[in-house]
Enzyme design. Structure first.
Site, PDB file in Angstrom:
ATOM      1  N   ARG A 108       0.863  -1.186   0.000  1.00 43.98           N
ATOM      2  CA  ARG A 108       0.000   0.000   0.000  1.00 43.98           C
ATOM      3  C   ARG A 108       0.895   1.230   0.000  1.00 43.98           C
ATOM      4  NH1 ARG A 108      -5.104   2.120   3.543  1.00 43.98           N
ATOM      5  NH2 ARG A 108      -6.049   0.504   2.264  1.00 43.98           N
ATOM      6  N   GLN A 138     -10.337  -3.798  -2.451  1.00 42.45           N
ATOM      7  CA  GLN A 138     -11.595  -3.180  -2.014  1.00 42.45           C
ATOM      8  C   GLN A 138     -12.730  -3.538  -2.975  1.00 42.45           C
ATOM      9  OE1 GLN A 138     -12.024  -0.944   0.820  1.00 42.45           O
ATOM     10  NE2 GLN A 138     -14.158  -1.443   0.363  1.00 42.45           N
ATOM     11  N   ASP A 232     -16.840   7.997  -1.226  1.00 43.53           N
ATOM     12  CA  ASP A 232     -15.534   7.858  -0.574  1.00 43.53           C
ATOM     13  C   ASP A 232     -15.190   9.222   0.003  1.00 43.53           C
ATOM     14  OD1 ASP A 232     -12.995   6.932   0.185  1.00 43.53           O
ATOM     15  OD2 ASP A 232     -12.114   7.246  -1.806  1.00 43.53           O
ATOM     16  N   ARG A 319     -13.876  -7.403   3.351  1.00 44.39           N
ATOM     17  CA  ARG A 319     -12.455  -7.227   2.996  1.00 44.39           C
ATOM     18  C   ARG A 319     -11.687  -8.487   3.387  1.00 44.39           C
ATOM     19  NH1 ARG A 319     -10.104  -2.501   2.548  1.00 44.39           N
ATOM     20  NH2 ARG A 319      -8.705  -3.742   1.263  1.00 44.39           N
TER      21      ARG A 319
END
Ligand code: CP
Ligand code: NVA
Length: 333
Positions: A108, A138, A232, A319
């Protein structure tokens, strides 16, 4: 339970064919059911996974760690302050070292190129746990959640994404729906639409999968008839705090409110958010923005977030099940 993904990376959604994406969802659903019935079998005993986090994470890190633990694999978390990555050692050298020690690497960070470079040199599967461009793990969770809350096949599901659409989540929603033949709506100010190259790729894919792609500045047009409304944060990790004021001015009309859900015309519409979300004043950032702008919430109201329409915690749990499926599909014998 094996799939045909052994040894494969996932640095972006389009690394997968539609069939592979669907099979990962099926595997995730089966693993979730095994877990629920106490019949889970460990398929990753002795495996090791390195988790590199250049940016903060709650869900992604915990999902990888818990999924690996359930399946008998061990994980090591690395962050820039606790490793040489990016300071004293190049991405290429780090990839070659981790590839000797680990069976897979999660990354990430900001640059998609870093995920790609790790994948090119590690010699083991590399998973993108979010970059500025894509958030593929995701998407696996989001589509699994859609299958759980809508009984129609994926190619008859419509969803709208509202808000900052030129960031990872906007890009990922656009290409994922295109890949799976879905009805995808992006409702955002034109300034915040995905890059032209991303839109062109989505349209090209849609021509082969039957997906319907709509980009609009009109919220009503975007959400009408949809099964899911997603959003988001308006300012993503890595962006400077100074952009908040401009972003709020641009995106205020795209906040997900009960009126937006009503505009779908669908009483059963469900709300998705990858989280974390600014739906109340429970964070220091939200309180600071409240002092400046007087807003009680940003991209979604607390009313929507806490309503029966909201499936955000199913999405968060998924997730783990979907990341577990990815680990099993790419690493199990
Ligand atoms: N949705 C998501 O990726 O959450 P984290 O940033 O907590 O990992
Ligand atoms: N767009 C957000 C997603 C967080 C999961 C970010 O990059 O910060």
């Amino acid at each position: 339970m094996s799939t045909d993904l052994r040894g494969r990376p996932l640095v972006k959604e389009l690394d997968l064919t539609p069939g592979e994406f669907r099979r990962l969802l099926d595997l995730a659903a089966r693993l979730k059911a095994e877990r629920a019935t106490g019949t889970e079998r460990q398929r990753l005993q002795g495996r090791t996974v390195a988790l590199i986090f250049e940016k903060a994470s709650t869900r992604t890190r915990c999902a990888f760690e818990v999924a690996a633990a359930h399946q008998g694999a061990a994980t090591t978390c690395l962050d820039p302050s606790g490793s040489h990555l990016g300071h004293k050692e190049s991405v290429r050298d780090t990839a070659r070292v981790l590839g000797r020690l680990y069976d897979a690497v999660q990354f990430r960070g900001a640059a998609q190129e870093t995920a790609e470079e790790l994948a090119a040199h590690a010699g083991v599967p590399v998973y993108n746990g979010l970059t500025d461009d894509w958030h593929p793990t995701q998407m696996l969770a989001d589509v699994l959640t859609m299958t759980e809350h809508c009984s129609r096949p994926l190619d008859r599901i419509a969803y709208a994404y509202l808000g900052d659409a030129r960031s990872n989540m906007g890009n990922s929603y656009l290409v994922t729906g295109a890949l799976l033949g879905m009805d995808v709506r992006i409702a955002a100010p034109g300034k915040l639409w995905p890059r032209d190259a991303v839109v062109a790729r989505a349209r090209e894919l849609a021509a082969t999968t039957g997906a319907r792609i709509t980009l609009t500045e009109d919220v009503g047009e975007g959400v009408r008839g949809t099964d899911f409304v997603a959003t988001d944060v308006w300012v993503s990790m890595g962006e400077p705090p100074e952009v908040w004021d401009e972003r709020i001015a641009l995106l205020r009309p795209y906040a997900v409110t009960m009126d937006v859900l009503r505009a779908t015309g669908n009483d059963e519409v469900r709300f998705l958010h990858c989280l974390p979300a600014f739906h109340d004043l429970g964070t220091a950032v939200a309180r600071e923005l409240h002092a400046r702008h007087g807003l009680e919430s940003l991209e979604v109201t607390d009313e929507v977030f806490e309503s029966e329409h909201s499936v955000v915690f199913d999405e968060a749990e998924n997730r783990m099940h979907t990341i577990k499926a990815l680990l099993v599909a790419t690493l199990a014998e």
